[in-house]
Design an enzyme around this catalytic site. Structure first.
Site, PDB file in Angstrom:
ATOM      1  N   CYS A 199      13.356  11.618   5.435  1.00  0.00           N
ATOM      2  CA  CYS A 199      13.510  11.291   6.860  1.00  0.00           C
ATOM      3  C   CYS A 199      14.939  11.520   7.327  1.00  0.00           C
ATOM      4  O   CYS A 199      15.179  11.717   8.509  1.00  0.00           O
ATOM      5  CB  CYS A 199      13.095   9.848   7.091  1.00  0.00           C
ATOM      6  N   LYS A 250       0.848  -1.203   0.000  1.00  0.00           N
ATOM      7  CA  LYS A 250       0.000   0.000   0.000  1.00  0.00           C
ATOM      8  C   LYS A 250       0.879   1.248   0.000  1.00  0.00           C
ATOM      9  O   LYS A 250       1.518   1.582   0.998  1.00  0.00           O
ATOM     10  CB  LYS A 250      -0.924   0.033   1.221  1.00  0.00           C
ATOM     11  N   GLU A 269      10.109   1.909  10.228  1.00  0.00           N
ATOM     12  CA  GLU A 269      11.064   2.973   9.877  1.00  0.00           C
ATOM     13  C   GLU A 269      10.323   4.289  10.034  1.00  0.00           C
ATOM     14  O   GLU A 269       9.426   4.590   9.247  1.00  0.00           O
ATOM     15  CB  GLU A 269      11.544   2.800   8.427  1.00  0.00           C
TER      16      GLU A 269
HETATM   17  P1  NAD Z   1       2.146   8.344   7.651  1.00  0.00           P
HETATM   18  O1  NAD Z   1       2.537   7.604   8.880  1.00  0.00           O
HETATM   19  O2  NAD Z   1       1.038   9.308   7.730  1.00  0.00           O
HETATM   20  O3  NAD Z   1       1.755   7.340   6.471  1.00  0.00           O
HETATM   21  C1  NAD Z   1       2.632   6.348   6.004  1.00  0.00           C
HETATM   22  C2  NAD Z   1       1.812   5.236   5.377  1.00  0.00           C
HETATM   23  O4  NAD Z   1       1.060   4.594   6.397  1.00  0.00           O
HETATM   24  C3  NAD Z   1       0.808   5.712   4.329  1.00  0.00           C
HETATM   25  O5  NAD Z   1       0.734   4.757   3.294  1.00  0.00           O
HETATM   26  C4  NAD Z   1      -0.486   5.759   5.126  1.00  0.00           C
HETATM   27  O6  NAD Z   1      -1.627   5.615   4.334  1.00  0.00           O
HETATM   28  C5  NAD Z   1      -0.318   4.561   6.036  1.00  0.00           C
HETATM   29  N1  NAD Z   1      -1.100   4.596   7.283  1.00  0.00           N
HETATM   30  C6  NAD Z   1      -1.524   5.695   7.953  1.00  0.00           C
HETATM   31  N2  NAD Z   1      -2.238   5.305   9.054  1.00  0.00           N
HETATM   32  C7  NAD Z   1      -2.233   3.950   9.062  1.00  0.00           C
HETATM   33  C8  NAD Z   1      -2.780   2.965   9.941  1.00  0.00           C
HETATM   34  N3  NAD Z   1      -3.476   3.297  11.030  1.00  0.00           N
HETATM   35  N4  NAD Z   1      -2.591   1.657   9.650  1.00  0.00           N
HETATM   36  C9  NAD Z   1      -1.880   1.302   8.561  1.00  0.00           C
HETATM   37  N5  NAD Z   1      -1.344   2.186   7.680  1.00  0.00           N
HETATM   38  C10 NAD Z   1      -1.512   3.501   7.940  1.00  0.00           C
HETATM   39  O7  NAD Z   1       3.494   9.025   7.135  1.00  0.00           O
HETATM   40  P2  NAD Z   1       3.659   9.988   5.905  1.00  0.00           P
HETATM   41  O8  NAD Z   1       3.114  11.322   6.293  1.00  0.00           O
HETATM   42  O9  NAD Z   1       3.184   9.316   4.679  1.00  0.00           O
HETATM   43  O10 NAD Z   1       5.252  10.064   5.817  1.00  0.00           O
HETATM   44  C11 NAD Z   1       6.025  10.967   6.523  1.00  0.00           C
HETATM   45  C12 NAD Z   1       6.708  10.281   7.686  1.00  0.00           C
HETATM   46  O11 NAD Z   1       7.459   9.170   7.234  1.00  0.00           O
HETATM   47  C13 NAD Z   1       7.712  11.185   8.379  1.00  0.00           C
HETATM   48  O12 NAD Z   1       7.558  11.048   9.763  1.00  0.00           O
HETATM   49  C14 NAD Z   1       9.048  10.622   7.938  1.00  0.00           C
HETATM   50  O13 NAD Z   1      10.126  10.842   8.814  1.00  0.00           O
HETATM   51  C15 NAD Z   1       8.737   9.173   7.835  1.00  0.00           C
HETATM   52  N6  NAD Z   1       9.723   8.501   6.981  1.00  0.00           N
HETATM   53  C16 NAD Z   1      10.628   7.650   7.575  1.00  0.00           C
HETATM   54  C17 NAD Z   1      11.585   7.024   6.801  1.00  0.00           C
HETATM   55  C18 NAD Z   1      12.594   6.072   7.409  1.00  0.00           C
HETATM   56  O14 NAD Z   1      13.219   5.342   6.659  1.00  0.00           O
HETATM   57  N7  NAD Z   1      12.762   6.064   8.723  1.00  0.00           N
HETATM   58  C19 NAD Z   1      11.601   7.246   5.418  1.00  0.00           C
HETATM   59  C20 NAD Z   1      10.669   8.115   4.862  1.00  0.00           C
HETATM   60  C21 NAD Z   1       9.712   8.731   5.643  1.00  0.00           C
END
Ligand code: NAD
Length: 478
Positions: free
Chosen positions: A282, A173, A248
Site C-alpha cells: 500500500c 480473518k 487502513e
Molecule cells: P480487499 O478489500 O479485497 O480484502 C481485504 C480483506 O477484507 C480480505 O480478508 C477480504 O476477504 C476481506 N473482505 C472483503 N470483503 C469484505 C466484506 N464485505 N466484509 C468484510 N471483509 C471483507 O483487499 P485486498 O485485495 O485483500 O488488499 C489490497 C488492498 O489493501 C489495496 O487496496 C491496498 O492498498 C490495501 N492495503 C492497505 C494497507 C494500509 O495499511 N493502508 C496495507 C496493505 C494493503
C-alpha cells in the site's frame, strides 16, 4: 492436497458447511491447498469461544499476557524459514523478501506490543482537595481483525498483537488468497500457551465470513486493512451498530524528487518503493513526480536499475521480483497498462506478462510509463502492481498540487537536501505518512494510517493500544 482448517477455541476444525475453496500458488498457477469456506455459523462458534475466554484473559496480570506474547514472537523466529517458505508460496513474493521482512516483522509486532503493555500507563487527574480521577484503559471484549493478501502474516499480526496485548479476544480473518501463515500461527499460539478461545482464526470469503464478523453484535470493534471500496462497506455496516473501526485502505502515493536531492539515492530508493513486493504494498510510490531540470537524468538512472531487477522464480534466493497474487489481479494490472497506452502514455520499460523459467504463474514485468496527464486513470486509481508513472514538474507549488491531486492520502516520499523545503512541503502534502529522503523506514511507535480515502484512524504504538481499549474514568471523592 493440504486442507487448511479454522482455529476455534484452540482446536483446528473444518468449516460448519464442510465446503472448501481452492488456493492457488501464484508462481505456477496450480491449486495447492484448500481453504475453509466459512460462514456465520463459524463466526457464532468463534464468538462463543472468545466469550468464554475473555474474562480470564482480560484479568490475567499484564506481565503474564506479555510473557505469552513474547513466547509467540520467539516461536515465529524459531520457525522463520518454514513460515517464509509458506508466505512465498502463498503470495508469489520472493523468498528473500519473506525472510528479510514479512516474517521478522510478524515476530517484531508481538514483541513490540508485549513490551508496550508493560510500559503503558494511564492518566490521573487530581482535583485538589476534592477528588481524584483515574482513567482505566479497559479492553473492548471481542474484536475482529481482517487483513489483506499482500503482507499476510505481517499485517495480520500488526492487528492481532495489540488487540491481544490489551486483553481482548480476537476473531481474525486473513485474506482467502493467502491463508497459510495465519493457519500456521494458530499452532504456534497454542504452543506459546495462549488459552483456548483468546485467538480464533477463520478463513473464507470477505463478503461471507468477513462480513459476518463485522455484523456480529458481540464483536465490538473492527480493525480492517484492505481496499477502499471494502472499507466503505465495512464502515457503513459498523456504523449501524456504533462499532469502533480502524480502516487502513488504498493509496496512490507520490515520490516527489527535487533537483537538489541526492539523485543517486533517490533513484535507488524509488526503484525499491515502486517495485518491492511487485508493487503490491500500500506504501509503494506509484507516481514519481520529478523536477523538470533533472527529469531526463532521473529517468535514465531509474530505467537502468529497473532493467537490472532480478525478475523471476520467487523460490530462488537472488530473485527480487516475483509473481502477482492471482490471475484476476494480473489481468487487472495488464488492463491498466493497456488503458495507459490508450490514454497516450509511452511504455518506457516492461508492459507485458512474462513466464520466467516457463512457470505458468502470474508474472507481469516491472513497468514504467511517461507522458500521462496527472488526471488520467493510471495516475488516479490504485493499480496495486508493478506499474509506475513518471511526471515532470516545474515549481514547488505544482509538485504539491500533483501530489495532492488524487482521492488518496496514505504516504509520500519527499527528496531534497533543503531542510526548510522538506518541512514546508511535508506540512502541505495530504498524507498520513511522510518520508523525507527515505521510504518505508518504520518505527512501530509512530502513528500509521492514511488521510482522505486512504483510511480512518491510525495503527501503531499508543494509537493501537487506544483503539483496542475503551477509556473509563473513575472519579473518587476525597
Ligand atoms: P480487499 O478489500 O479485497 O480484502 C481485504 C480483506 O477484507 C480480505 O480478508 C477480504 O476477504 C476481506 N473482505 C472483503 N470483503 C469484505 C466484506 N464485505 N466484509 C468484510 N471483509 C471483507 O483487499 P485486498 O485485495 O485483500 O488488499 C489490497 C488492498 O489493501 C489495496 O487496496 C491496498 O492498498 C490495501 N492495503 C492497505 C494497507 C494500509 O495499511 N493502508 C496495507 C496493505 C494493503
Amino acid at each position: 492436497m493440504k486442507k487448511i482448517l479454522n482455529y476455534i477455541a484452540g482446536e483446528f476444525q473444518p468449516p460448519d458447511s464442510k465446503t472448501f475453496l481452492e488456493n492457488y500458488e501464484p508462481a505456477t498457477g496450480d491449486i495447492y491447498s484448500e481453504v475453509p469456506d466459512s460462514d456465520k455459523a463459524d463466526v457464532a462458534m468463534a464468538v462463543a469461544a472468545a466469550e468464554s475466554a475473555f474474562s480470564s484473559w482480560s484479568q490475567l496480570p499484564i506481565a503474564e499476557r506479555s510473557r505469552i506474547l513474547l513466547k509467540l514472537a520467539d516461536l515465529i523466529d524459531e520457525h522463520q524459514d518454514r513460515l517464509a517458505q509458506a508466505e512465498s508460496k502463498d503470495t508469489g513474493k520472493p523468498i528473500a523478501l519473506a525472510r528479510a521482512v514479512d516474517i521478522p516483522r510478524a515476530a517484531a509486532n508481538f514483541r513490540f506490543f508485549a513490551s508496550a503493555i508493560v510500559n503503558h500507563s494511564s492518566s490521573a487527574h487530581v482535583m485538589e482537595g476534592v477528588a481524584v480521577n483515574y482513567t482505566r484503559q479497559a479492553p473492548l471484549g471481542i474484536v475482529g481483525c481482517i487483513s489483506p493478501w499482500n503482507l499476510p502474516l505481517y499485517l495480520f499480526t500488526w492487528k492481532v498483537a495489540p488487540a491481544l496485548a490489551m486483553g481482548n479476544c480476537v476473531i481474525g480473518k486473513p485474506s482467502e488468497l493467502t491463508p497459510m501463515t495465519a493457519y500456521m500461527l494458530g499452532e504456534l499460539a497454542t504452543r506459546a500457551g495462549l488459552p483456548p478461545g483468546v485467538l480464533n482464526i477463520l478463513h473464507g470469503l470477505g463478503p461471507k465470513v468477513g462480513q459476518a464478523i463485522v455484523e456480529h453484535p458481540r464483536v465490538k470493534a473492527i480493525s480492517f486493512t484492505g481496499g477502499t471500496n471494502t472499507g466503505r462497506i465495512i464502515g457503513k455496516l459498523a456504523a449501524d451498530q456504533f462499532k469502533k473501526v480502524s480502516l487502513e485502505l488504498g493509496g496512490k502515493n507520490p515520490n516527489v524528487i527535487f533537483a537538489d536531492c541526492d539523485l543517486e539515492e533517490a533513484i535507488r530508493t524509488s526503484v525499491l518503493s515502486a517495485f518491492r513486493n511487485q508493487g503490491e504494498i500500500c506504501l509503494c510510490g506509484s507516481r514519481i513526480i520529478i523536477e523538470a531540470s533533472v527529469y531526463e537524468e532521473f529517468k535514465e538512472g531509474f530505467l537502468k536499475q529497473v532493467r537490472e531487477l532480478k525478475v523471476g522464480n520467487p523460490y530462488r534466493d537472488d530473485t527480487a521480483f516475483g509473481a502477482l497474487i492471482s490471475e484476476d489481479h494480473m489481468n487487472k494490472v495488464l488492463g491498466y497498462i493497456h488503458k495507459a497506452r490508450e490514454e497516450g502514455g509511452t511504455i518506457l520499460v516492461g508492459g507485458g506478462r512474462i513466464h520466467p523459467e516457463d512457470l505458468g504463474g502470474y508474472f507481469v514485468e516491472p513497468t514504467v510509463i511517461e507522458g500521462l496527464d496527472p488526471d488520467c486513470s493510471i495516475n488516479q486509481e490504485e493499480v496495486f502492481g508493478p506499474v509506475v508513472s513518471l511526471i515532470p514538474f516545474s515549481s514547488e507549488e505544482e509538485a504539491i498540487s500533483v501530489a495532492n491531486g488524487t482521492a488518496y492520502g496514505l504516504s509520500c516520499s519527499i527528496w531534497t537536501r533543503d531542510v526548510s523545503r522538506a518541512h514546508r512541503v511535508a506540512h502541505r502534502v495530504q498524507s498520513g505518512v511522510i518520508w523525507v529522503n527515505c521510504w518505508m523506514l518504520r518505527d512501530l511507535r509512530t502513528p500509521f494510517g492514511g488521510m482522505k480515502q486512504s483510511g480512518v484512524g491510525r495503527e501503531g504504538g499508543d494509537e493501537a493500544l487506544r483503539f483496542f481499549s475503551e477509556p473509563q474514568n473513575i472519579c473518587v471523592k476525597q
